[in-house]
Structures are given as structure tokens and as C-alpha cells.
Scaffold this motif. Sequence first.
Motif, mmCIF file in Angstrom:
data_model
loop_
_atom_site.group_PDB
_atom_site.id
_atom_site.type_symbol
_atom_site.label_atom_id
_atom_site.label_comp_id
_atom_site.label_asym_id
_atom_site.label_seq_id
_atom_site.Cartn_x
_atom_site.Cartn_y
_atom_site.Cartn_z
ATOM 1 N N PRO A 138 17.427 18.676 -5.968
ATOM 2 C CA PRO A 138 18.546 18.544 -6.897
ATOM 3 C C PRO A 138 18.644 17.144 -7.505
ATOM 4 O O PRO A 138 18.441 16.139 -6.812
ATOM 5 C CB PRO A 138 19.772 18.835 -6.017
ATOM 6 N N ASP A 139 18.937 17.083 -8.792
ATOM 7 C CA ASP A 139 19.236 15.813 -9.447
ATOM 8 C C ASP A 139 20.717 15.533 -9.256
ATOM 9 O O ASP A 139 21.553 16.122 -9.930
ATOM 10 C CB ASP A 139 18.887 15.878 -10.941
ATOM 11 N N GLU A 140 21.033 14.664 -8.315
ATOM 12 C CA GLU A 140 22.427 14.400 -8.018
ATOM 13 C C GLU A 140 22.602 12.960 -7.571
ATOM 14 O O GLU A 140 21.683 12.307 -7.075
ATOM 15 C CB GLU A 140 22.939 15.357 -6.936
ATOM 16 N N GLU A 141 23.798 12.468 -7.772
ATOM 17 C CA GLU A 141 24.135 11.094 -7.414
ATOM 18 C C GLU A 141 23.964 10.867 -5.919
ATOM 19 O O GLU A 141 24.329 11.710 -5.091
ATOM 20 C CB GLU A 141 25.593 10.812 -7.808
ATOM 21 N N THR A 144 18.854 11.933 -1.571
ATOM 22 C CA THR A 144 18.320 13.265 -1.268
ATOM 23 C C THR A 144 17.133 13.092 -0.336
ATOM 24 O O THR A 144 16.209 12.323 -0.618
ATOM 25 C CB THR A 144 17.866 13.986 -2.548
ATOM 26 N N GLN A 168 19.351 8.268 -6.459
ATOM 27 C CA GLN A 168 19.659 8.264 -7.884
ATOM 28 C C GLN A 168 21.068 7.704 -8.045
ATOM 29 O O GLN A 168 22.034 8.247 -7.493
ATOM 30 C CB GLN A 168 19.560 9.671 -8.471
#
Length: 233
Positions: A138-141, A144, A168
Motif C-alpha cells: 500500500p502507498d500510505e503515510e 510499511t 513514505q
Amino acid sequence: MLQVRYAQARGRGNPMIEWLDSYHTFSFADYYDPHHMHFSHLRVINEDYIQPNNGFGTHPHADMEILTYVLNGRVAHKDSMGNATEIAAGEFQIMSAGTGIYHSEINPSHEDVLHLYQIWIIPNQKGVTPRYAQGKFPDEEGATLILSPEGEDGAFKIYQDMRLWRWQLSKDQSAVKNIELSESRRYWLQVVKGSLSVNGIALTTSDALGISNETALDIQVSEDTEFLLFDLV
């Protein structure tokens, strides 16, 4: 202790290979620097730019954990385990070479340059059965988990006492981030994109930082930033 590895100080690949522009964090192939052989179990961090319709033909590996992170373009992958697939931008791929594999990595595009990181990690077990996995996280703040010995929370399993986190951070959402560390472990921070300061040291795209005997990282970002943080023995 903080050991800076600026992008421009890395080794370069063979200039006679016209289709490949490669930057070597550690000694690799024709690049040799006795001061940069590896960091803990991190043996290779290569940042590669591969021209269209070119790539690495079929070649062997054994007893190595090999991680590929595609940043732009796509990789056409084939191996002796029967896998024939493509890895798209934003995806990770992990292979345990174990008892031995053959594979190829080609840029199948007629137009686009392929940009990727290839990372080799020395395993703590030899002679394992080769295995393969790929996926997009997942692209998340925030952080990961990408690699771990147990493969928990959707991470890839790796044969080594280490973890890899992808961080990120958005300038607007997380201008400052404090990351707690274990003083008994070593860490490698590899900037994928953006600009940040780490305990007062300014880093930008493709710079890196070796970290030991530290208990915390004070991260300040000046733009949207992504980095990989390796937690190592």
C-alpha cells in the motif's frame, strides 16, 4: 555513528555496456572499494537504469536473497522455477536463490527506460529450496514492512535476522518524524526520492546513511519523501 554514502560517491557500472547505467553502493563486478564491501548482511544495493529492449539475459544465482524494487517501467522476468511474469513500477520482487536458480530480467518496453533497485542480502541459511514472490504494498503515510524473517503483516519472508521498512512521508502531513532504534542493531537508510535531514545530516534522492550505536532518528522532510530502512544485526 552515522556513515554517509552520497549518491555521487557510488561506483559506476561498466561504461562499455551502453544499455545499462548502474550505480553501486558496495563493491560489485568491476567496481572495487575495500571501504565499501558490504554493510552487515547487505551485500549489494545497485540502482539501475536499463534502456528499452535490453536487460540481463539468463544467468545463475545461489545462496542469496535478491530483492528488486521497480521505480519506473517494468521488468519481464523468467526463471528456472517456471515463473514468467512482469513486475510493474511500484512492485517488489523477492527471490531466495538457495540451491541455485537461473533467471533473466529484461526491459520489454520499446520506449521507456526501466529504473530499479536490486538488493542482495546474505542469507543465514544455505541450500534452501529456491522460492519467488512479488507484490505491491500500500502507498500510505508512514512505515510499511516489506521483509522480515516471519513474513508477518503481508511482508515477504527472508532467510536473515533483518527487517526492511519502506517509509513514505509527506511534507504536509509529517514534517518531523522520530524513529526509535535499538542501540544493539545496525541500520541502513536508502533514500528513494525526496529530501530530508536525519539527525541533522541533509540527504537527497539516492543518498544513503549507515547507522550504528544510535537510539533514535530525528527525520525532517522538506518535500514528499520515500526511503528504505534496513534493520540489521
